[in-house]
Design an enzyme around this catalytic site. Sequence first.
Site, short mmCIF file in Angstrom:
data_model
loop_
_atom_site.label_atom_id
_atom_site.label_comp_id
_atom_site.label_asym_id
_atom_site.label_seq_id
_atom_site.Cartn_x
_atom_site.Cartn_y
_atom_site.Cartn_z
N GLN A 76 4.46 27.65 44.13
CA GLN A 76 4.77 26.12 42.55
C GLN A 76 3.75 26.38 41.61
OE1 GLN A 76 3.75 22.19 43.21
NE2 GLN A 76 5.85 22.15 43.58
N CYS A 106 5.24 16.26 39.82
CA CYS A 106 4.37 15.29 39.50
C CYS A 106 4.17 14.90 38.87
CB CYS A 106 3.17 16.50 39.73
SG CYS A 106 1.39 15.96 39.18
#
Length: 313
Positions: A76, A106
């Site tokens: 990622q 996030c």
Amino acid sequence: MKLKSIDIGKLHTKNNVVLAPLAGYTNSVFRSMCWELGAGLGFTEMVSAKGLCYGSEKTEQLLHVGADYGGIKAVQIFGNDPYYMRKACESEALAPFGLVDINMGCPVPKIYKNGEGSALMNDLPLAAKIISECKKSGKYVSVKFRIGLDESRIISAGFAKMCEDAGADMITVHGRTRDKIYAGEVNFKEIAAAKKAVKIPVLANGGIFCKEDAEKLIEETGADGVAVARGAMYKPWIFAEITGLENYDKKSIVLGQLQKTKEIYGERFACVFMRKMIAFYLKGAPNASFYKEKLFKAATCEEVENILNGLEF
């Protein structure tokens, strides 16, 4: 839940129960451990695209893959510049990885204020450009995002369709808005809306702490699979529970994690990291507070191991 392989382009997972990226936790040893316990796929911790482009030693340490990990190598990355995101995908450091996941979910303030992570949900054209540039690298690309920024800005279906149109091969939808961080109920309806909006595989994420949670998430959303995050942090054997794997010994698994972490990352890191992990694993166990206190006084891996030998999970 029904176990099945997920087709990500020409890549095929072992099953549809996935270890989600967890910053500070999903190192190579943890991913291998979860794989052996039944996870069909596991992602690295999120890695800075610019850090990769500038050859950051710390960044590249996050990319280690253990020889005992048999799944698709998946990384990622995060960033907000399409040029650097593509350059990172094309870098030698990411050459071993067949799947690149782009973090667009996030919620951490530092990441958000930099225009990265969930901040990209404010700018769909930029998010689309990042995905399309990453695809030009030749990698298979997935995107992890949230259902929206807050309750007044729910965009799960539209964002999912944008990801597909930009070239994403899979998406993971966290069923909370950015402002909720990791608290509150998971919005099944909006994950389902994202699933209905696209033809590519969809993983549902959020609130999975036991087999029943995974089954409910699949049933309520129609997703192709589940991505387990904090639930794996507290008990990595959740993958064995969900997939029906039997005959595993928790203490042996954790002892193995301690030893392998020491071998790969060194004594100091292993001591500090495993004190933290074992404390998570003790949640709800008898005399947990007593053992946690002992753990955080341990100064060596040998001391951690001695404490571990006296535990019952």
